[in-house]
Design an enzyme around this catalytic site. Structure first.
Site, PDB file in Angstrom:
ATOM      1  N   ASP A   1     -90.643 -20.292  63.118  1.00 48.57           N
ATOM      2  CA  ASP A   1     -89.867 -21.326  63.823  1.00 48.57           C
ATOM      3  C   ASP A   1     -89.393 -22.347  62.798  1.00 48.57           C
ATOM      4  OD1 ASP A   1     -89.688 -22.221  67.033  1.00 48.57           O
ATOM      5  OD2 ASP A   1     -89.351 -23.855  65.596  1.00 48.57           O
TER       6      ASP A   1
ATOM      7  N   GLY B   1     -82.933 -21.158  69.198  1.00 52.43           N
ATOM      8  CA  GLY B   1     -81.688 -21.713  69.723  1.00 52.43           C
ATOM      9  C   GLY B   1     -81.702 -23.220  69.699  1.00 52.43           C
TER      10      GLY B   1
ATOM     11  N   ARG C   1     -69.540 -27.533  75.138  1.00 52.17           N
ATOM     12  CA  ARG C   1     -70.137 -26.199  75.217  1.00 52.17           C
ATOM     13  C   ARG C   1     -69.763 -25.392  73.966  1.00 52.17           C
ATOM     14  NH1 ARG C   1     -68.869 -21.377  78.182  1.00 52.17           N
ATOM     15  NH2 ARG C   1     -70.814 -20.292  78.622  1.00 52.17           N
TER      16      ARG C   1
ATOM     17  N   SER D   1     -81.582 -15.349  72.475  1.00 52.16           N
ATOM     18  CA  SER D   1     -80.987 -16.686  72.595  1.00 52.16           C
ATOM     19  C   SER D   1     -79.654 -16.614  73.329  1.00 52.16           C
ATOM     20  CB  SER D   1     -80.752 -17.286  71.204  1.00 52.16           C
ATOM     21  OG  SER D   1     -81.830 -17.018  70.354  1.00 52.16           O
TER      22      SER D   1
ATOM     23  N   ASP E   1     -74.923 -12.425  75.014  1.00 50.80           N
ATOM     24  CA  ASP E   1     -73.915 -11.400  74.681  1.00 50.80           C
ATOM     25  C   ASP E   1     -73.028 -11.844  73.511  1.00 50.80           C
ATOM     26  OD1 ASP E   1     -74.445  -9.528  77.022  1.00 50.80           O
ATOM     27  OD2 ASP E   1     -74.080 -11.415  78.039  1.00 50.80           O
TER      28      ASP E   1
ATOM     29  N   ASP F   1     -82.052  -9.794  84.604  1.00 53.85           N
ATOM     30  CA  ASP F   1     -81.263  -9.906  85.846  1.00 53.85           C
ATOM     31  C   ASP F   1     -81.495  -8.675  86.731  1.00 53.85           C
ATOM     32  OD1 ASP F   1     -78.975 -12.024  84.518  1.00 53.85           O
ATOM     33  OD2 ASP F   1     -79.970 -10.601  83.210  1.00 53.85           O
TER      34      ASP F   1
ATOM     35  N   ALA G   1     -84.179  -6.908  86.835  1.00 61.13           N
ATOM     36  CA  ALA G   1     -85.530  -7.047  87.419  1.00 61.13           C
ATOM     37  C   ALA G   1     -85.487  -8.002  88.619  1.00 61.13           C
ATOM     38  CB  ALA G   1     -86.497  -7.554  86.362  1.00 61.13           C
ATOM     39  N   ARG G   2     -84.704  -9.070  88.466  1.00 62.01           N
ATOM     40  CA  ARG G   2     -84.564 -10.021  89.585  1.00 62.01           C
ATOM     41  C   ARG G   2     -83.915  -9.333  90.787  1.00 62.01           C
ATOM     42  NH1 ARG G   2     -82.478 -14.747  85.496  1.00 62.01           N
ATOM     43  NH2 ARG G   2     -84.490 -15.750  85.200  1.00 62.01           N
TER      44      ARG G   2
ATOM     45  N   ARG H   1     -83.971  -6.101  91.507  1.00 59.87           N
ATOM     46  CA  ARG H   1     -84.927  -5.157  92.106  1.00 59.87           C
ATOM     47  C   ARG H   1     -85.947  -5.901  92.971  1.00 59.87           C
ATOM     48  NH1 ARG H   1     -87.323  -2.173  87.212  1.00 59.87           N
ATOM     49  NH2 ARG H   1     -88.587  -1.120  88.778  1.00 59.87           N
TER      50      ARG H   1
ATOM     51  N   HIS I   1     -84.428   1.801  91.750  1.00 59.24           N
ATOM     52  CA  HIS I   1     -83.594   1.812  90.546  1.00 59.24           C
ATOM     53  C   HIS I   1     -82.356   0.999  90.864  1.00 59.24           C
ATOM     54  CE1 HIS I   1     -85.494   4.621  87.802  1.00 59.24           C
ATOM     55  NE2 HIS I   1     -85.878   5.309  88.863  1.00 59.24           N
TER      56      HIS I   1
ATOM     57  N   HIS J   1     -74.712 -11.491  80.715  1.00 64.24           N
ATOM     58  CA  HIS J   1     -75.904 -12.177  81.221  1.00 64.24           C
ATOM     59  C   HIS J   1     -75.436 -13.592  81.537  1.00 64.24           C
ATOM     60  CE1 HIS J   1     -79.903 -13.824  81.641  1.00 64.24           C
ATOM     61  NE2 HIS J   1     -79.730 -14.632  80.612  1.00 64.24           N
TER      62      HIS J   1
ATOM     63  N   THR K   1     -86.819 -21.133  81.949  1.00 63.38           N
ATOM     64  CA  THR K   1     -87.513 -19.924  82.419  1.00 63.38           C
ATOM     65  C   THR K   1     -88.196 -19.264  81.231  1.00 63.38           C
ATOM     66  OG1 THR K   1     -85.741 -18.328  81.992  1.00 63.38           O
ATOM     67  CG2 THR K   1     -85.589 -19.548  84.035  1.00 63.38           C
TER      68      THR K   1
HETATM   69  N1  LIG Z   1     -81.595 -13.645  77.440  1.00 59.10           N
HETATM   70  C1  LIG Z   1     -82.381 -14.072  78.427  1.00 59.10           C
HETATM   71  O1  LIG Z   1     -82.580 -13.353  79.422  1.00 59.10           O
HETATM   72  C2  LIG Z   1     -82.986 -15.444  78.299  1.00 59.10           C
HETATM   73  C3  LIG Z   1     -83.882 -15.937  79.268  1.00 59.10           C
HETATM   74  C4  LIG Z   1     -84.435 -17.196  79.097  1.00 59.10           C
HETATM   75  C5  LIG Z   1     -84.093 -17.971  77.980  1.00 59.10           C
HETATM   76  N2  LIG Z   1     -83.202 -17.460  77.073  1.00 59.10           N
HETATM   77  C6  LIG Z   1     -82.789 -18.212  75.886  1.00 59.10           C
HETATM   78  O2  LIG Z   1     -83.811 -18.144  74.907  1.00 59.10           O
HETATM   79  C7  LIG Z   1     -83.639 -19.232  73.997  1.00 59.10           C
HETATM   80  C8  LIG Z   1     -84.972 -19.914  73.770  1.00 59.10           C
HETATM   81  O3  LIG Z   1     -85.382 -20.576  74.936  1.00 59.10           O
HETATM   82  P1  LIG Z   1     -86.708 -21.486  74.910  1.00 59.10           P
HETATM   83  O4  LIG Z   1     -86.909 -21.972  76.294  1.00 59.10           O
HETATM   84  O5  LIG Z   1     -87.799 -20.776  74.210  1.00 59.10           O
HETATM   85  O6  LIG Z   1     -86.199 -22.708  73.996  1.00 59.10           O
HETATM   86  P2  LIG Z   1     -87.121 -23.655  73.107  1.00 59.10           P
HETATM   87  O7  LIG Z   1     -86.293 -24.841  72.775  1.00 59.10           O
HETATM   88  O8  LIG Z   1     -88.447 -23.846  73.750  1.00 59.10           O
HETATM   89  O9  LIG Z   1     -87.353 -22.797  71.764  1.00 59.10           O
HETATM   90  C9  LIG Z   1     -86.358 -22.559  70.834  1.00 59.10           C
HETATM   91  C10 LIG Z   1     -87.021 -22.640  69.471  1.00 59.10           C
HETATM   92  O10 LIG Z   1     -86.077 -22.229  68.477  1.00 59.10           O
HETATM   93  C11 LIG Z   1     -86.425 -22.943  67.292  1.00 59.10           C
HETATM   94  N3  LIG Z   1     -85.344 -22.850  66.319  1.00 59.10           N
HETATM   95  C12 LIG Z   1     -84.137 -23.465  66.332  1.00 59.10           C
HETATM   96  N4  LIG Z   1     -83.431 -23.100  65.231  1.00 59.10           N
HETATM   97  C13 LIG Z   1     -84.197 -22.223  64.540  1.00 59.10           C
HETATM   98  C14 LIG Z   1     -84.017 -21.472  63.348  1.00 59.10           C
HETATM   99  N5  LIG Z   1     -82.884 -21.561  62.643  1.00 59.10           N
HETATM  100  N6  LIG Z   1     -85.014 -20.661  62.927  1.00 59.10           N
HETATM  101  C15 LIG Z   1     -86.161 -20.581  63.636  1.00 59.10           C
HETATM  102  N7  LIG Z   1     -86.381 -21.257  64.778  1.00 59.10           N
HETATM  103  C16 LIG Z   1     -85.411 -22.052  65.223  1.00 59.10           C
HETATM  104  C17 LIG Z   1     -86.714 -24.352  67.798  1.00 59.10           C
HETATM  105  O11 LIG Z   1     -87.472 -25.086  66.859  1.00 59.10           O
HETATM  106  C18 LIG Z   1     -87.469 -24.059  69.088  1.00 59.10           C
HETATM  107  O12 LIG Z   1     -88.873 -24.050  68.894  1.00 59.10           O
HETATM  108  C19 LIG Z   1     -82.576 -20.143  74.626  1.00 59.10           C
HETATM  109  O13 LIG Z   1     -81.340 -19.885  74.005  1.00 59.10           O
HETATM  110  C20 LIG Z   1     -82.563 -19.701  76.067  1.00 59.10           C
HETATM  111  O14 LIG Z   1     -81.318 -19.971  76.704  1.00 59.10           O
HETATM  112  C21 LIG Z   1     -82.662 -16.223  77.210  1.00 59.10           C
END
Ligand SMILES: NC(=O)c1ccc[n+]([C@@H]2O[C@H](COP(=O)([O-])OP(=O)(O)OC[C@H]3O[C@@H](n4cnc5c(N)ncnc54)[C@H](O)[C@@H]3O)[C@@H](O)[C@H]2O)c1
Length: 323
Positions: A40, A84, A93, A124, A128, A153, A155-156, A158, A173, A180, A236
């Site tokens: 991290d 992220g 955005r 993150s 997509d 999605d 899974a949700r 289903r 199925h 997403h 989530t």
């Molecule tokens: N694809 C999916 O189905 C899905 C579902 C839920 C959440 N997400 C996404 O997952 C991501 C993480 O969510 P979260 O709730 O854990 O967020 P969070 O803020 O709790 O964790 C993100 C972590 O990333 C770290 N970070 C930032 N830049 C970094 C880097 N360059 N190198 C290493 N670490 C770095 C931050 O320090 C932080 O700890 C978000 O983008 C969220 O939207 C995706």
């Protein structure tokens, strides 16, 4: 037995926040990995998560858990990116997106510099878009840089069908395809219960007064699931952690499972230059095959619409980068 089945099943998780740490917890319990290493940008957070997890080692199947160095990419089997940035006050955005693309580019550069043989799984958001840019940056075959797509999605979906129809979720199925996000859609034509097409299953069933309205309601609920949870608790993490464990199982165990991960398309469904959730066969190589399903015209159009929305955002980001 495949050639390298003796090698450690090492998983690097980049981003030790809510999603990364919940995935680490679920993965440790699953027994799928030999080694789980967390990285991290905030090393204190990574260390805290590692310590909290290793204190559970007496209760997990055998697994090593530690903080990652950049060299850990060199022999990882799977790298899962949940890193992220969060929106800053006043940030648009598009600006947030640019920052997240930059983060993903930076991580991909470190991974490729280590000549990693891993499959990279982007989680993150927007997943997509970031999968598309991660793949572009890597120069790797598309199958090795994938996104979690619409696995959660689906899974949700289903779960909601299970509740509505009174059938165990494991006997259903059903797939959500596309982005997403808001333009995702239910592939009703692919939905089956215990081998029965949905139309056949619903025949003579009085659970829905108006089955078309019921379908619309279920789809809306799927689409708004994350927003509802975010309203209640801010983010989530549990179900996504489990969805990632399912994807990890297909890759680490070479299972050839079919999951709607986000894959860059190379002409399938008439689409290129975009990554989105589509049924794929997943093995230790990542996406081995993108399945070409004969979708009815309304579902094919929904896929094209979803792809067009994603392409537009990719185009905006490419234009800003080129300026
Ligand atoms: N694809 C999916 O189905 C899905 C579902 C839920 C959440 N997400 C996404 O997952 C991501 C993480 O969510 P979260 O709730 O854990 O967020 P969070 O803020 O709790 O964790 C993100 C972590 O990333 C770290 N970070 C930032 N830049 C970094 C880097 N360059 N190198 C290493 N670490 C770095 C931050 O320090 C932080 O700890 C978000 O983008 C969220 O939207 C995706």
């Amino acid at each position: 037995m495949n050639d390298d089945s003796w090698r450690a099943r090492k998983v690097v998780i980049v981003g030790a926040g809510a999603v990364g740490s919940t995935f680490a917890y679920a993965l440790a319990q699953s027994g799928l990995a030999d080694e789980i290493v967390l990285r991290d940008a905030n090393p204190d957070l990574a260390m805290g998560q590692v310590l909290d997890l290793v204190h559970g080692q007496a209760f997990f199947p055998s697994v090593q858990i530690r903080q990652a160095q950049v060299e850990d990419y060199a022999d990882a089997r799977l790298i899962v990116i949940t890193a992220g940035a969060k929106q800053r006050p006043g940030e648009s955005r598009l600006e947030l997106l640019q920052r997240n693309v930059k983060i993903i580019h930076g991580i991909m550069d470190e991974i490729t510099l280590q000549k990693s043989p891993a499959v990279v799984l982007i989680v993150s958001n927007p997943v997509d878009i970031l999968t598309y840019f991660a793949h572009q940056r890597s120069g790797w075959p598309r199958g090795r840089v994938i996104g979690s797509g619409t696995v959660l999605d689906s899974a949700r979906f289903r779960h909601l069908l299970s509740q509505r129809c009174g059938v165990d979720v494991h006997n259903i199925h059903a797939y959500i395809l596309g982005e997403h996000g808001d333009s995702e859609f239910a592939a009703w034509s692919m939905t089956n219960m215990a081998g029965m097409p949905l139309e056949q299953f619903c025949r003579g069933c009085a659970k829905c007064d108006d089955w078309q309205a019921a379908r619309r309601q279920i789809m809306e609920e799927v689409r708004h699931s994350a927003y509802h949870i975010i309203d209640y608790k801010g983010a989530t993490w549990f179900a996504v952690g489990l969805a990632l464990t399912r994807i990890a199982a297909a890759i680490l165990r070479n299972q050839h499972g079919v999951l709607t991960v986000s894959s860059v398309l190379e002409g399938e469904y008439g689409l290129t230059g975009v990554s989105l959730g589509i049924p794929c066969i997943l093995s230790q190589k990542g996406v081995e095959k993108v399945l070409q399903v004969d979708l009815p015209p309304d579902e094919h159009n929904a896929l094209l619409k979803s792809a067009a929305i994603l392409r537009e955002i990719i185009g905006q980001l490419e234009a800003v980068a080129a300026a």
